[in-house]
Design an enzyme around this catalytic site. Structure first.
Site, mmCIF file in Angstrom:
data_model
loop_
_atom_site.group_PDB
_atom_site.id
_atom_site.type_symbol
_atom_site.label_atom_id
_atom_site.label_comp_id
_atom_site.label_asym_id
_atom_site.label_seq_id
_atom_site.Cartn_x
_atom_site.Cartn_y
_atom_site.Cartn_z
ATOM 1 N N ASP A 12 -2.780 -10.981 -1.881
ATOM 2 C CA ASP A 12 -3.277 -10.469 -0.614
ATOM 3 C C ASP A 12 -4.749 -10.083 -0.838
ATOM 4 O OD1 ASP A 12 -2.060 -9.016 2.096
ATOM 5 O OD2 ASP A 12 -3.757 -7.916 1.239
ATOM 6 N N HIS A 65 0.811 -1.222 0.000
ATOM 7 C CA HIS A 65 0.000 0.000 0.000
ATOM 8 C C HIS A 65 0.848 1.276 0.000
ATOM 9 C CE1 HIS A 65 -3.458 -2.514 0.499
ATOM 10 N NE2 HIS A 65 -3.109 -2.924 1.706
HETATM 11 ZN ZN LIG Z 1 -4.104 -7.328 3.032
#
Ligand SMILES: [Zn+2]
Length: 293
Positions: free
Chosen positions: A151, A114
């Protein structure tokens, strides 16, 4: 073969914070005896500069993050947090070198997908995969790179890092309604409904991997986050432990068919049952070893 860990690094976190520090220790513990597990090396600052905006990197070292920026990161900024991130990224860099040399590189940490070029977000200070790719390029590696991000959350930062880079193909399979709510554009995004189970997930994965394979990568990074498991605090998907094994198996089979090096990074995993998180992560690394080492 060897693996890198950040399990020995402590971080100051408020009591009850959901960041799962325990799992790094647990996974290293579960794998010792199978292969040497080394403390991850520190990432050179120069490598961070190659991928991230240098102003962002320098600000972390001098001022750190503001309260607002820490909220976005989801972790209170501290010197111990920065230090751990340096070693987590260093682990991915070392694993990437191992992959090119030995065929398989394992970081029992990392997968902080991220992080953007100029900001921190979602437990991610540095985008370790972007940093490793930038460093390999600097060292002369010119091959096509595939990032398989499984993920449960979209690899939004990674997507942005490589948006204009035709030599890197980013694939993200994630919960469509899950964080980050504003998605970025990967080369291939597959958004899945909440609670998706093994069968539908694996069907979508097979299709996606077929497309990714056509890119003919020469190096693969695998973000093997296990927050896809049912019962995860943040993942919102519904895979079983067996489903995660089949997911990993498909990725490793593709890599084997292509005959290219693989780097595995850990990614997320926040199951309500901590033992399940550790078991799932450890299972990924064990299977990588038995299928590819
Ligand atoms: Zn995650």
């Amino acid at each position: 073969m060897r693996a890198y860990t950040t399990a020995h690094l402590r971080v100051d976190l408020p009591q009850g914070h959901p960041f799962p520090l325990y799992k790094y220790q647990g996974v290293a513990e579960a794998l010792k005896g199978l292969l040497p597990i080394l403390p991850a090396p520190e990432v050179p600052r120069e490598a961070l500069h190659l991928a991230h905006r240098p102003e962002y990197v320098e600000k972390l070292f001098t001022e750190g993050l503001s309260r607002q920026e820490s909220l976005r990161l989801g972790l209170p900024f501290s010197p111990s947090l920065l230090r751990r991130a340096l070693f987590a990224a260093g682990g991915t860099l070392a694993a990437a070198r191992d992959a090119l040399e030995l065929g398989l590189g394992l970081n029992l940490s990392g997968g902080t997908h991220h992080a953007y070029p100029d900001r921190a977000e979602g437990y991610s200070l540095f985008n370790d995969v972007a940093v490793a790719v930038a460093w390999l390029r600097r060292e002369g590696f010119r091959g096509r790179v595939l990032v398989v991000d499984l993920d449960a959350h979209q690899g939004n930062g990674t997507a942005v890092f490589f948006q204009k880079d035709p030599t890197v193909f980013t694939l993200s399979l994630h919960g469509e309604r899950n964080y980050p709510l504003r998605k970025e554009r990967s080369d291939l995004d597959v958004g899945l409904p909440d609670g998706v189970g093994d069968e539908a997930y694996l069907y979508a994965l097979d299709e996606a991997l077929e497309i990714a394979q056509a890119f003919q990568p020469e190096l693969v990074f695998y973000n093997a986050g296990v927050d896809v498991l049912k019962g995860d605090r943040f993942g919102r998907l519904g895979l079983s432990l067996e489903g995660v094994r089949k997911r990993d198996e498909r990725v490793f089979r593709m890599v084997k068919t292509l005959g290219v090096p693989l780097v595995v990074v850990m990614g997320g995993g926040y199951n309500r049952d901590p033992r399940l998180t550790v078991e799932a992560h450890a299972g990924t690394y064990r299977l990588a070893l038995s299928s590819l080492a």
